[in-house]
Design an enzyme around this catalytic site. Structure first.
Site, PDB file in Angstrom:
ATOM      1  N   LYS A 165       0.853  -1.195   0.000  1.00 52.28           N
ATOM      2  CA  LYS A 165       0.000   0.000   0.000  1.00 52.28           C
ATOM      3  C   LYS A 165       0.885   1.239   0.000  1.00 52.28           C
ATOM      4  CE  LYS A 165      -1.659   2.528   3.282  1.00 52.28           C
ATOM      5  NZ  LYS A 165      -1.607   3.898   2.665  1.00 52.28           N
ATOM      6  N   GLU A 238       9.058   0.595  11.558  1.00 48.79           N
ATOM      7  CA  GLU A 238      10.203   1.506  11.477  1.00 48.79           C
ATOM      8  C   GLU A 238       9.630   2.900  11.553  1.00 48.79           C
ATOM      9  OE1 GLU A 238      12.340   4.339  10.380  1.00 48.79           O
ATOM     10  OE2 GLU A 238      12.112   3.519   8.359  1.00 48.79           O
ATOM     11  N   GLU A 368      10.847  16.019  15.812  1.00 46.78           N
ATOM     12  CA  GLU A 368      11.450  15.819  14.505  1.00 46.78           C
ATOM     13  C   GLU A 368      10.751  16.745  13.504  1.00 46.78           C
ATOM     14  OE1 GLU A 368      12.411  12.178  11.382  1.00 46.78           O
ATOM     15  OE2 GLU A 368      10.693  12.010  12.730  1.00 46.78           O
TER      16      GLU A 368
END
Length: 468
Positions: A165, A238, A368
């Site tokens: 996907k 991840e 971040e």
């Protein structure tokens, strides 16, 4: 919708399109998968698994190499498509395809072999690895080719079937790769579904999917894990990074600076393992800061992905662009070593910015930004900087730059990150495991350790003399 050999697509197909981040112009329509499309894809994948899981390593390797060859034959157009939809500079797209081809061809050499745990006259006990079944790969928008096929390769080489996907922001290149894969792999072995935000949750909760491998943000990763837990399916995650890069006082600044600057700003900072917090020893702080600013001004060019010499392309999508703009506004309360600008033009462009020694609790340090903005921070002792580098809840990558390798390795071993480098940053390889600690993920991708994530670990006991 799933594209499967021999199957006609339904007539009534809902479509959507994405936006070229360099021009803000609409790109091409793509199908939006329905829940029924996903069910059909899973059904075909389960049927294909029966035969595919029995193929030999050599048979899978041959097809994996053929897939790499067909990608290479089409790479020029694929690289342009990657740049168009992701916004990354063409030179970065070329690097992404260089890596992808290397990864696939290396995966084709990596056989997950049985281990003998015990052997004597009476019995042999093996550790063996059985494919799980149907896997799903949920792929991010920043690196859709390498992080997509970096999941496909290990899944297929270990005997699984897989459904990929793509991100709704970058569906085109992955759909084209799925089309090319149809010419290589048996029907149902490798499929691609494009969709909207509903497709991801349908995948993670689907009872016919045995593993989900996901790359994305920490908050979304937590949702993926929670959804997978409802059916106890495996997940490999991840997730985000906020990498610390530590510069010691003995470095040769001109030698290390070009890579450090590049690893802060390449692809507009939109890579999870780039240098996001640069800690510089107080003895060389001012010299290093001035050199970083000078190098960035002279060498880090901002512009459209097809312009020559560009390293900083547009932010990939408007939602992320708005987050980056907010961060640029927030850091104005601090001293800026390099006052990067949000460009008032068509497209989602931001120039590199460097924040001069902000507080450790500032947003630019603890969050971040996923944009071309980086804080540079002053430190005085090894223990102090290690504590500061390890202070966040995430730990994907980190690096230490130091001439004294004994000191550097000692510091590196104390950093809590899944990948740690000495005198480098963001080195990855297909045969080396990759992943994060703490909230930066679960499990590992790549390497033999990554291959094992796609299997059941089976202890096989063989008794030899019972019928003698």
């Amino acid at each position: 919708m799933a594209v499967i050999k021999g199957q006609r697509p339904s007539v009534d197909i809902r479509t959507r399109h994405t936006i070229d981040p360099a021009t803000e112009e609409p790109l091409f329509p793509v199908p939006v998968a329905t829940r029924e499309d996903l069910d059909a894809a899973v059904k075909h994948a389960r049927n294909a698994f029966k035969a595919w899981s029995r193929t030999t390593f050599d048979e899978r390797a041959e097809l994996m190499l053929a897939f790499a060859d067909v990608i290479e034959a089409n790479r020029e157009e694929l690289e342009k498509l990657d740049t168009m939809e992701s916004g990354k500079p063409l030179l970065v797209s070329k690097r992404e395809f260089d890596n992808t081809l290397e990864w696939l061809r290396t995966f084709a050499t990596m056989e997950l072999k049985d281990e003998i745990l015990e052997e004597n006259d009476e019995r042999t006990v093996y550790a063996t690895h059985r494919p799980l079944g149907v896997c799903a790969a949920i792929v991010p928008w920043n690196w859709p080719v390498l992080l997509g096929l970096g999941k496909i390769g290990p899944a297929l080489m270990t005997g699984n079937t897989i459904i990929m996907k793509p991100s709704p922001y970058t569906p085109y290149t992955d759909l084209k790769l799925g089309e090319l894969g149809m010419s290589v792999f048996p029907p149902g072995v490798f499929q691609v579904l494009s969709g909207d935000d509903a497709l991801g949750p349908w995948i993670t909760e689907h009872p016919g999917i045995d593993l989900v491998t996901f790359t994305g943000s920490v908050p979304t990763g937590k949702l993926v894990a929670a959804s997978c837990s409802k059916t106890l399916k495996r997940c490999v995650l991840e997730l985000g990074g906020n990498d610390a890069l530590i510069v010691c006082e003995d470095v040769d600044i001109p030698k290390c600076l070009p890579k450090i600057a590049t690893m802060a700003f390449i692809n507009s900072g939109q890579i999870c393992m780039l240098a996001k917090r640069i800690y510089v020893h107080e003895k060389i702080y001012d010299e290093f800061k001035d050199a970083l600013v000078e190098f960035t001004r002279a060498n880090i060019k901002t512009g459209g992905g097809f312009e020559p010499g560009v390293l900083v392309g547009p932010i990939q999508n408007k939602m992320q662009f708005d987050l980056v703009k907010n961060m640029y506004q927030d850091v104005k309360k601090y001293q800026l070593a390099l006052d990067g600008k949000i460009l008032d033009t068509k497209g989602y462009f931001a120039e590199p910015a460097i924040v001069d020694n902000p507080p450790d609790d500032s947003r630019i340090v603890v969050e971040e930004p996923f944009g071309p903005i980086v804080p540079i921070l002053k430190w005085s002792s090894d223990d102090e900087v290690i504590d500061r580098a390890n202070s966040l809840k995430i730990g994907l990558g980190a690096s230490v730059w130091c001439k004294d390798l004994t000191r550097a390795e000692r510091m590196a071993r104390e950093l809590s990150a899944g990948s740690v480098w000495v005198n480098s940053h963001f080195d990855v390889a297909p045969n080396i495991p990759f992943g994060g600690t703490k909230e930066s993920g679960l499990g590992r991708e790549w390497g033999i350790e990554g291959f094992k994530q796609f299997t059941d670990h089976v202890s096989l006991w063989v008794w030899k003399k019972i019928f003698e």
